[in-house]
Structures are given as structure tokens and as C-alpha cells.
Scaffold this motif. Sequence first.
Motif, short mmCIF file in Angstrom:
data_model
loop_
_atom_site.label_atom_id
_atom_site.label_comp_id
_atom_site.label_asym_id
_atom_site.label_seq_id
_atom_site.Cartn_x
_atom_site.Cartn_y
_atom_site.Cartn_z
N THR A 1 -36.88 -12.16 -9.69
CA THR A 1 -35.52 -12.51 -10.12
C THR A 1 -34.96 -11.57 -11.19
O THR A 1 -33.77 -11.62 -11.48
CB THR A 1 -35.44 -13.96 -10.65
OG1 THR A 1 -36.16 -14.06 -11.87
CG2 THR A 1 -35.97 -14.96 -9.63
N GLY A 2 -35.77 -10.73 -11.77
CA GLY A 2 -35.35 -9.93 -12.92
C GLY A 2 -34.48 -8.73 -12.61
O GLY A 2 -33.80 -8.22 -13.49
N ALA A 3 -34.46 -8.27 -11.37
CA ALA A 3 -33.72 -7.05 -11.03
C ALA A 3 -32.25 -7.11 -11.44
O ALA A 3 -31.67 -6.10 -11.85
CB ALA A 3 -33.84 -6.76 -9.54
N ALA A 4 -31.64 -8.28 -11.38
CA ALA A 4 -30.23 -8.43 -11.74
C ALA A 4 -29.98 -8.11 -13.21
O ALA A 4 -28.86 -7.78 -13.58
CB ALA A 4 -29.75 -9.84 -11.43
N LEU A 5 -31.00 -8.18 -14.05
CA LEU A 5 -30.83 -7.93 -15.48
C LEU A 5 -31.01 -6.46 -15.84
O LEU A 5 -30.63 -6.04 -16.92
CB LEU A 5 -31.84 -8.77 -16.28
CG LEU A 5 -31.80 -10.28 -16.04
CD1 LEU A 5 -32.90 -10.97 -16.83
CD2 LEU A 5 -30.44 -10.84 -16.39
#
Length: 170
Positions: free
Chosen positions: A103-107
Motif C-alpha cells: 500500500t505504500g507506493a502511493a506515498l
Amino acid sequence: MTALAQWPPRTRDTHAVVETYERVLGWPLIVDDTIVSAKCASAALERNPDSTLSTTCSAFDAVTVSYAVGSDLLVLLGRHELELVPALTDGHDQTIVLVAAGTGAALASLTGVLVDSGPAGRLFLPPSPRWRWDTPPWNLRAEEPCPLPAAGEIESSLRTAVRSFGCLSP
């Protein structure tokens, strides 16, 4: 599952914390670039306290920010009742927040934010030199992992923290 002698483990108790990483969290352990068991990791760290302990970022995404941004982020998350977001710090330069795997790619597009994920990503773990848990990734009342938030759950607070310290980078 065999209970640890004392719960929660103290990060200064190398054996207890290393066993927690492996048995409770299910994380692979790497000492000085070699994957080892908890027993071998404990022995290696006791023989050489300057050795580093790490794990892959397979079970989580590691979101790295400057220490100032991370401190602000953790305060903001506490205000939103997400104060139990696992985070570690070196106490001077960096804070690393753990979010749900994948889920971290968006950050990563935010200024000063680095995201490590997957088996190639690495996270240094206490008791490695310099690193300590601000908020550990295990439940303090029971021998189980803390649930990790999706990156979207911390995004608004992270954006606010990054704006406050926009010129800083990890």
C-alpha cells in the motif's frame, strides 16, 4: 505457540525481541546480510553487538521520512486515534513507519518520502546500533502483531507533516 517469559519483550533483551520478530511477527531475520534463525541471530548479536539485524519488507511497506517529519506525523496520527502505528527511529535523522504490504507506493510521490517494499526492501531492526522502536509492531497486551494501517489511512497526516517540514528529506 510457546509464550515468551516476559511480555511485552524489551528491545534491550536481544533474545526476546529477536524471537518476537521471528515467532510472533513471522519476519525473516538477516544478520550482516545472511538470513538466519532467531537462535543464530541472538548468538551473533551477543557475540558482536555492532552487527546489524534486519528483515525484508515482505510483510509490510516501510515509509521513511526525516526525524522531524516522523515526529510530527506520529503526533498527528495520535490525534486521529492511530497512535499504534508501528514506527522506529534512529533518534536523529530518520523515522520509519510500517504500513500494510503493497500500500505504500502511493506515498512515494511525496517530497522527502521513501518507500521500501517487497523482498528486496530492507529494514534495520532494534537492537541494531542506533535503532529503537517508537511504537513496536507487536501488541503490548498479547503475543500478536499489531494490525498495520493501509498507507491511505496515514496519507493525510503525512501530507500535513511533510508540508510543515517540506525542506527536510530522509
